[in-house]
Design a protein around this motif. Sequence first.
Motif, PDB file in Angstrom:
ATOM      1  N   MET A   1       0.821  -1.175   0.000  1.00  0.00           N
ATOM      2  CA  MET A   1       0.000   0.000   0.000  1.00  0.00           C
ATOM      3  C   MET A   1       0.868   1.242   0.000  1.00  0.00           C
ATOM      4  N   ALA A   2       0.218   2.378  -0.043  1.00  0.00           N
ATOM      5  CA  ALA A   2       0.945   3.635  -0.096  1.00  0.00           C
ATOM      6  C   ALA A   2       1.507   4.043   1.262  1.00  0.00           C
ATOM      7  N   ASP A   3       1.295   3.255   2.298  1.00  0.00           N
ATOM      8  CA  ASP A   3       1.839   3.579   3.613  1.00  0.00           C
ATOM      9  C   ASP A   3       3.350   3.718   3.570  1.00  0.00           C
ATOM     10  N   ASN A   4       4.013   3.037   2.654  1.00  0.00           N
ATOM     11  CA  ASN A   4       5.458   3.062   2.572  1.00  0.00           C
ATOM     12  C   ASN A   4       5.982   4.210   1.719  1.00  0.00           C
ATOM     13  N   CYS A   5       5.098   4.892   1.025  1.00  0.00           N
ATOM     14  CA  CYS A   5       5.503   6.011   0.180  1.00  0.00           C
ATOM     15  C   CYS A   5       5.533   7.281   1.034  1.00  0.00           C
ATOM     16  N   HIS A   6       6.458   8.155   0.717  1.00  0.00           N
ATOM     17  CA  HIS A   6       6.552   9.400   1.473  1.00  0.00           C
ATOM     18  C   HIS A   6       6.726  10.556   0.515  1.00  0.00           C
ATOM     19  N   ASN A   7       6.188  11.690   0.911  1.00  0.00           N
ATOM     20  CA  ASN A   7       6.410  12.897   0.136  1.00  0.00           C
ATOM     21  C   ASN A   7       7.507  13.710   0.813  1.00  0.00           C
ATOM     22  N   SER A   8       7.756  14.924   0.348  1.00  0.00           N
ATOM     23  CA  SER A   8       8.861  15.723   0.876  1.00  0.00           C
ATOM     24  C   SER A   8       8.644  16.137   2.331  1.00  0.00           C
ATOM     25  N   THR A   9       7.423  16.089   2.830  1.00  0.00           N
ATOM     26  CA  THR A   9       7.169  16.465   4.220  1.00  0.00           C
ATOM     27  C   THR A   9       7.359  15.295   5.164  1.00  0.00           C
ATOM     28  N   GLY A  10       7.598  14.110   4.622  1.00  0.00           N
ATOM     29  CA  GLY A  10       7.779  12.938   5.458  1.00  0.00           C
ATOM     30  C   GLY A  10       6.480  12.269   5.866  1.00  0.00           C
ATOM     31  N   LEU A  11       5.358  12.788   5.386  1.00  0.00           N
ATOM     32  CA  LEU A  11       4.057  12.194   5.702  1.00  0.00           C
ATOM     33  C   LEU A  11       3.703  11.131   4.670  1.00  0.00           C
ATOM     34  N   PRO A  12       2.980  10.075   5.075  1.00  0.00           N
ATOM     35  CA  PRO A  12       2.578   9.051   4.099  1.00  0.00           C
ATOM     36  C   PRO A  12       1.660   9.640   3.033  1.00  0.00           C
ATOM     37  N   VAL A  13       1.834   9.167   1.809  1.00  0.00           N
ATOM     38  CA  VAL A  13       0.981   9.589   0.704  1.00  0.00           C
ATOM     39  C   VAL A  13      -0.030   8.477   0.475  1.00  0.00           C
ATOM     40  N   LYS A  14      -1.295   8.816   0.566  1.00  0.00           N
ATOM     41  CA  LYS A  14      -2.347   7.830   0.334  1.00  0.00           C
ATOM     42  C   LYS A  14      -3.197   8.275  -0.844  1.00  0.00           C
ATOM     43  N   THR A  15      -3.611   7.308  -1.611  1.00  0.00           N
ATOM     44  CA  THR A  15      -4.518   7.583  -2.719  1.00  0.00           C
ATOM     45  C   THR A  15      -5.950   7.570  -2.193  1.00  0.00           C
ATOM     46  N   ILE A  16      -6.867   8.026  -3.016  1.00  0.00           N
ATOM     47  CA  ILE A  16      -8.282   7.964  -2.656  1.00  0.00           C
ATOM     48  C   ILE A  16      -8.686   6.507  -2.447  1.00  0.00           C
ATOM     49  N   SER A  17      -8.148   5.621  -3.246  1.00  0.00           N
ATOM     50  CA  SER A  17      -8.443   4.196  -3.096  1.00  0.00           C
ATOM     51  C   SER A  17      -7.974   3.682  -1.733  1.00  0.00           C
ATOM     52  N   ASP A  18      -6.787   4.122  -1.281  1.00  0.00           N
ATOM     53  CA  ASP A  18      -6.288   3.741   0.047  1.00  0.00           C
ATOM     54  C   ASP A  18      -7.224   4.255   1.142  1.00  0.00           C
ATOM     55  N   LEU A  19      -7.667   5.503   0.994  1.00  0.00           N
ATOM     56  CA  LEU A  19      -8.570   6.094   1.986  1.00  0.00           C
ATOM     57  C   LEU A  19      -9.919   5.375   1.998  1.00  0.00           C
ATOM     58  N   HIS A  20     -10.396   4.991   0.815  1.00  0.00           N
ATOM     59  CA  HIS A  20     -11.648   4.247   0.723  1.00  0.00           C
ATOM     60  C   HIS A  20     -11.508   2.910   1.447  1.00  0.00           C
ATOM     61  N   HIS A  21     -10.380   2.246   1.237  1.00  0.00           N
ATOM     62  CA  HIS A  21     -10.122   0.972   1.917  1.00  0.00           C
ATOM     63  C   HIS A  21     -10.092   1.173   3.438  1.00  0.00           C
ATOM     64  N   ASP A  22      -9.424   2.225   3.896  1.00  0.00           N
ATOM     65  CA  ASP A  22      -9.356   2.509   5.330  1.00  0.00           C
ATOM     66  C   ASP A  22     -10.752   2.751   5.913  1.00  0.00           C
ATOM     67  N   ALA A  23     -11.583   3.501   5.201  1.00  0.00           N
ATOM     68  CA  ALA A  23     -12.940   3.781   5.680  1.00  0.00           C
ATOM     69  C   ALA A  23     -13.774   2.501   5.715  1.00  0.00           C
ATOM     70  N   THR A  24     -13.596   1.640   4.726  1.00  0.00           N
ATOM     71  CA  THR A  24     -14.314   0.368   4.703  1.00  0.00           C
ATOM     72  C   THR A  24     -13.884  -0.514   5.872  1.00  0.00           C
ATOM     73  N   MET A  25     -12.576  -0.527   6.163  1.00  0.00           N
ATOM     74  CA  MET A  25     -12.084  -1.301   7.297  1.00  0.00           C
ATOM     75  C   MET A  25     -12.610  -0.738   8.617  1.00  0.00           C
ATOM     76  N   LEU A  26     -12.651   0.579   8.738  1.00  0.00           N
ATOM     77  CA  LEU A  26     -13.199   1.211   9.937  1.00  0.00           C
ATOM     78  C   LEU A  26     -14.653   0.791  10.133  1.00  0.00           C
ATOM     79  N   HIS A  27     -15.408   0.764   9.054  1.00  0.00           N
ATOM     80  CA  HIS A  27     -16.809   0.339   9.092  1.00  0.00           C
ATOM     81  C   HIS A  27     -16.902  -1.099   9.596  1.00  0.00           C
TER      82      HIS A  27
END
Length: 79
Positions: A1-27
């Motif tokens: 997943m995009a958890d391993n990707c980082h941008n210049s700020t050092g924060l993880p970069v997530k796609t909308i698809s990653d966020l959708h998956h996270d919301a589904t898991m939360l549900h």
Amino acid sequence: MADNCHNSTGLPVKTISDLHHDATMLHAFAQGVYELHDLIKTDLSPASNAMPALLDSLIERADRLANDLDAFETAGRRS
């Protein structure tokens, strides 16, 4: 997943698809907690009485978030 990707700020970069998956898991997790709450014998208290309504609200909001992210992702693919 995009958890391993980082941008210049050092924060993880997530796609909308990653966020959708996270919301589904939360549900799904919230539904699991709701089921566990039903199985556990607890003393009646204001807190235990409030749990079903709280979990219903959490489940509804997570579902709405997952649906909104799915719609956003679909709209992005169409444009």
